[in-house]
Motif scaffolding. Structure first.
Motif, PDB file in Angstrom:
ATOM      1  N   LEU A   1       0.686  -1.202   0.495  1.00 32.59           N
ATOM      2  CA  LEU A   1       0.518   0.033   0.087  1.00 32.59           C
ATOM      3  C   LEU A   1       0.741   0.935   0.280  1.00 32.59           C
ATOM      4  CD1 LEU A   1      -2.888  -1.085   2.652  1.00 32.59           C
ATOM      5  CD2 LEU A   1      -2.926  -0.811   0.375  1.00 32.59           C
ATOM      6  N   ARG A   2       1.771   1.171   1.000  1.00 31.32           N
ATOM      7  CA  ARG A   2       2.711   2.643   0.777  1.00 31.32           C
ATOM      8  C   ARG A   2       3.318   2.851  -0.757  1.00 31.32           C
ATOM      9  NH1 ARG A   2       4.036   1.443   6.270  1.00 31.32           N
ATOM     10  NH2 ARG A   2       5.528  -0.966   5.708  1.00 31.32           N
ATOM     11  N   THR A   3       4.061   1.853  -1.159  1.00 35.95           N
ATOM     12  CA  THR A   3       4.002   1.178  -2.220  1.00 35.95           C
ATOM     13  C   THR A   3       3.501   2.302  -3.608  1.00 35.95           C
ATOM     14  OG1 THR A   3       5.469  -0.195  -2.354  1.00 35.95           O
ATOM     15  CG2 THR A   3       4.922  -0.004  -4.997  1.00 35.95           C
ATOM     16  N   GLU A   4       2.055   1.650  -2.734  1.00 39.90           N
ATOM     17  CA  GLU A   4       1.301   2.204  -4.237  1.00 39.90           C
ATOM     18  C   GLU A   4       0.795   3.440  -4.220  1.00 39.90           C
ATOM     19  OE1 GLU A   4      -1.743  -1.132  -4.012  1.00 39.90           O
ATOM     20  OE2 GLU A   4      -0.121  -1.989  -5.220  1.00 39.90           O
ATOM     21  N   GLY A   5       1.146   4.424  -3.127  1.00 41.37           N
ATOM     22  CA  GLY A   5       0.156   5.462  -1.926  1.00 41.37           C
ATOM     23  C   GLY A   5      -0.598   5.310  -1.851  1.00 41.37           C
ATOM     24  N   PHE A   6      -0.994   4.558  -1.184  1.00 42.12           N
ATOM     25  CA  PHE A   6      -1.865   4.516  -0.487  1.00 42.12           C
ATOM     26  C   PHE A   6      -1.881   4.201   1.194  1.00 42.12           C
ATOM     27  CE2 PHE A   6      -4.238   2.879  -4.572  1.00 42.12           C
ATOM     28  CZ  PHE A   6      -5.093   3.990  -4.564  1.00 42.12           C
ATOM     29  N   LEU A   7      -1.193   3.818   1.624  1.00 41.48           N
ATOM     30  CA  LEU A   7      -0.671   4.302   3.263  1.00 41.48           C
ATOM     31  C   LEU A   7       0.868   4.946   3.156  1.00 41.48           C
ATOM     32  CD1 LEU A   7      -1.351   3.254   5.232  1.00 41.48           C
ATOM     33  CD2 LEU A   7       0.338   1.573   5.236  1.00 41.48           C
ATOM     34  N   GLU A   8       1.145   5.765   4.270  1.00 38.45           N
ATOM     35  CA  GLU A   8       1.676   6.751   4.734  1.00 38.45           C
ATOM     36  C   GLU A   8       2.116   6.465   6.169  1.00 38.45           C
ATOM     37  OE1 GLU A   8       1.781  10.730   3.640  1.00 38.45           O
ATOM     38  OE2 GLU A   8       0.561  10.715   2.338  1.00 38.45           O
ATOM     39  N   SER A   9       3.685   6.406   6.211  1.00 36.52           N
ATOM     40  CA  SER A   9       3.940   5.960   7.483  1.00 36.52           C
ATOM     41  C   SER A   9       4.739   6.904   8.473  1.00 36.52           C
ATOM     42  CB  SER A   9       4.705   4.726   7.486  1.00 36.52           C
ATOM     43  OG  SER A   9       3.432   3.303   7.407  1.00 36.52           O
ATOM     44  N   ARG A  10       5.131   6.730   9.447  1.00 39.24           N
ATOM     45  CA  ARG A  10       6.207   7.879  10.465  1.00 39.24           C
ATOM     46  C   ARG A  10       6.353   7.136  11.522  1.00 39.24           C
ATOM     47  NH1 ARG A  10       5.249  13.700   9.854  1.00 39.24           N
ATOM     48  NH2 ARG A  10       5.742  13.303   7.899  1.00 39.24           N
ATOM     49  N   ARG A  11       8.203   6.986  11.122  1.00 42.01           N
ATOM     50  CA  ARG A  11       8.329   5.877  13.091  1.00 42.01           C
ATOM     51  C   ARG A  11       8.115   7.265  14.028  1.00 42.01           C
ATOM     52  NH1 ARG A  11      11.874   2.557  14.255  1.00 42.01           N
ATOM     53  NH2 ARG A  11      12.709   2.692  11.662  1.00 42.01           N
ATOM     54  N   GLY A  12       6.815   6.094  14.775  1.00 48.77           N
ATOM     55  CA  GLY A  12       6.496   6.732  16.066  1.00 48.77           C
ATOM     56  C   GLY A  12       5.190   7.209  16.155  1.00 48.77           C
ATOM     57  N   ALA A  13       4.683   7.588  15.373  1.00 43.69           N
ATOM     58  CA  ALA A  13       3.484   8.177  14.019  1.00 43.69           C
ATOM     59  C   ALA A  13       2.365   7.058  13.476  1.00 43.69           C
ATOM     60  CB  ALA A  13       3.549   9.410  13.703  1.00 43.69           C
ATOM     61  N   GLY A  14       2.926   5.559  13.578  1.00 41.90           N
ATOM     62  CA  GLY A  14       2.813   4.707  12.990  1.00 41.90           C
ATOM     63  C   GLY A  14       2.192   5.321  11.427  1.00 41.90           C
ATOM     64  N   SER A  15       1.262   4.676  11.071  1.00 41.18           N
ATOM     65  CA  SER A  15       0.746   4.552   9.500  1.00 41.18           C
ATOM     66  C   SER A  15      -1.145   4.854   9.267  1.00 41.18           C
ATOM     67  CB  SER A  15       1.118   3.073   8.620  1.00 41.18           C
ATOM     68  OG  SER A  15       1.617   2.370   9.100  1.00 41.18           O
TER      69      SER A  15
END
Length: 499
Positions: free
Chosen positions: A81-95
């Motif tokens: 999902l991240r690769t396709e642009g449907f998910l973003e993530s950040r360490r400590g903040a989640g996805s």
């Protein structure tokens, strides 16, 4: 700083994913790997608006337990999902969920159909019917007769004509909601009312919770005002609001405003029940959120055996939480640009004071026309005409779509002016673009969502009936076949504004 505005629990997400398994797979389809099926399921939920954009997803381990799969499966799905642009993530903040940058967002508008195209194009872009004559003509004549005394004044009435404010207050009181004229401000349509409310309560950068899907024009108005929209998914079908989601969003995001359409929701047609209304007012009061309730469809109940719930403001006797917006545009005629706000007197005073820097006031002649209708019984007679016309159109459109497009899914609303349709896997944006080639204009689902959701939907208004409704369905079916065969592939919708 985290970019998510709401959170999706593991149990809730697992339940939504399980509901997708009830849909049959295509004939001869191959079963994808577990991670791919999970990624596709979450992506579809985002595109359909059942999981809001910018919603934080459960941690990998937590979701794995809820789905009874390995953590590796969830991790691989999240990475896809991240690769396709449907998910973003950040360490400590989640996805959190997202929509790829290439997906167009609603912006600008579906301009009125050019006069030269009226004979060849079926316009399903606007949920608006022709004026209910002879009542429009009679109302204008009555307004002209009442005009002379007002013509001797400056003509500026920032709060509205006193006679119309009094009449509107009496109508709320007759509905069981005691109201004084000091609680009413007349506006230039419901859009003017909501624009004034947003400017008063929600400055640039403030959060506003909205139903997902919601009324496209209001979403765009709020975007242009600089608001941060927090989508709250509607319950399935015509069940109204998902109160667990509303309580969670109001608690976690603490939006300054929330905008809802309780009566024959635009676009889904849902009618919120009394218990939902009570719970939402209580939740908004607890969160310190001002609840803006759009009642523009409230008089358009189409089924004879329908009993309407109490107005939402009836559950806010102190008047500290709910602001109600009404309008003549849906119940009477879109060309009658008269709306109104019902709120606590101090709120009305603030709105009136701010109006000096906006539009100063609402046209006197149109206010007199609406006042004539309300005083003479013409309003109710016109609404009866409108209901009959909308009911006949609804029934004709439903029958035609079921016949020509049996794979399309929808529930028939008991009122309002719109049918919210899942298009059997066909892209709503492509369908809208290709539809114009075959002579039918239709707004795609993403117009009614936040950040490109609802790609698999279109909205069909009850604005045509009889043979025209049948022809509209035939042309929609032709457009769907063109999209499915690849003729419409890669084409983006070009018309984002709908009434």
């Amino acid at each position: 700083m985290a970019q998510w505005t709401s959170a999706m629990g593991s149990t809730q997400l697992a339940r939504l994913l399980a509901s997708q398994q009830e849909r049959p797979a295509g004939t001869g389809s191959r079963r994808p790997p577990a991670y791919r099926a999970l990624a596709d399921g979450i992506r579809l939920l985002v595109l359909e608006g059942r999981v809001p954009v910018a919603a934080r997803l459960p941690a990998e381990r937590e979701l794995a337990v809820a789905l009874a799969v390995s953590r590796t499966t969830v991790a691989a799905a999240y990475e896809a999902l991240r690769t396709e642009g449907f998910l973003e993530s950040r360490r400590g903040a989640g996805s959190w969920t997202a929509v790829p940058a290439g997906n167009p967002l609603p912006a600008r508008g579906l301009e009125p159909l050019p006069p030269e195209a009226l004979g060849s194009m079926i316009d399903l872009g606007c949920a608006a019917l022709p004026a209910p004559e002879p009542w429009l003509t009679r109302a204008v004549q009555g307004a002209l007769e009442a005009l002379p005394p007002y013509a001797h004044t400056h003509g500026d009435y920032p709060a509205g004509l006193p006679a119309l404010r009094e009449m509107l207050a009496e109508r709320y009181t007759a509905r069981g909601i005691p109201t004084m004229p000091e609680q009413i401000m007349v506006t230039t349509g419901a859009m003017g009312a909501i624009d004034a409310i947003c400017h008063l309560f929600a400055g640039r950068g403030e959060r506003i919770a909205v139903e997902s899907p919601s009324y496209a024009n209001i979403l765009q108005l709020m975007r242009e005002a600089g608001a941060r929209l927090v989508p709250v998914a509607m319950a399935e079908g015509l069940q109204g609001w998902d109160m667990d989601r509303w309580r969670q969003v109001l608690r976690d995001a603490a939006p300054r405003l929330a905008y809802v359409v309780a009566d024959f929701h635009n676009p889904t047609g849902a009618l919120a029940g009394e218990d939902q209304r009570r719970q939402l007012v209580e939740a908004a009061r607890s969160a310190g959120t001002v609840l803006v309730v759009d009642e523009t469809m409230s008089e358009l109940g189409l089924d004879a055996d329908l009993t309407m719930p109490r107005p939402v403001c009836g559950f806010d006797p102190a008047g500290s939480t709910v602001i109600t917006v009404g309008s003549a545009s849906k119940a009477f005629w879109a060309g009658m640009r008269i709306g109104w706000v019902r709120a606590a007197p101090d709120v009305i005073r603030s709105l009136v004071a701010a109006r000096a820097y906006a539009d100063l006031g609402t046209p006197v002649l149109e206010q007199l026309a609406v006042n004539w209708l309300l005083n003479t019984g013409g309003w109710q007679a016109a609404v009866d005409v409108r209901r009959e016309q909308a009911r006949e159109n609804r029934d004709a459109l439903v029958a035609a779509v079921r016949r020509e497009l049996p794979d399309w899914e929808f529930e028939v609303p008991r009122g309002g002016l719109t049918l919210w349709v899942r298009t059997g896997g066909v892209s709503g944006s492509r369908l809208a673009e290709v539809g114009e080639r075959v002579g039918v204009r239709v707004p795609s689902g993403p117009r009614f969502g936040v950040d490109g959701a609802f790609e698999g939907y279109v909205r069909l208004p009850f604005t045509v009936g009889g043979a025209v409704a049948e022809e509209a369905a035939v042309r929609l079916a032709a457009a769907a076949r063109l999209v499915e065969t690849g003729v419409g592939a890669g084409v983006q919708a070009a018309h984002p504004f709908v009434a």
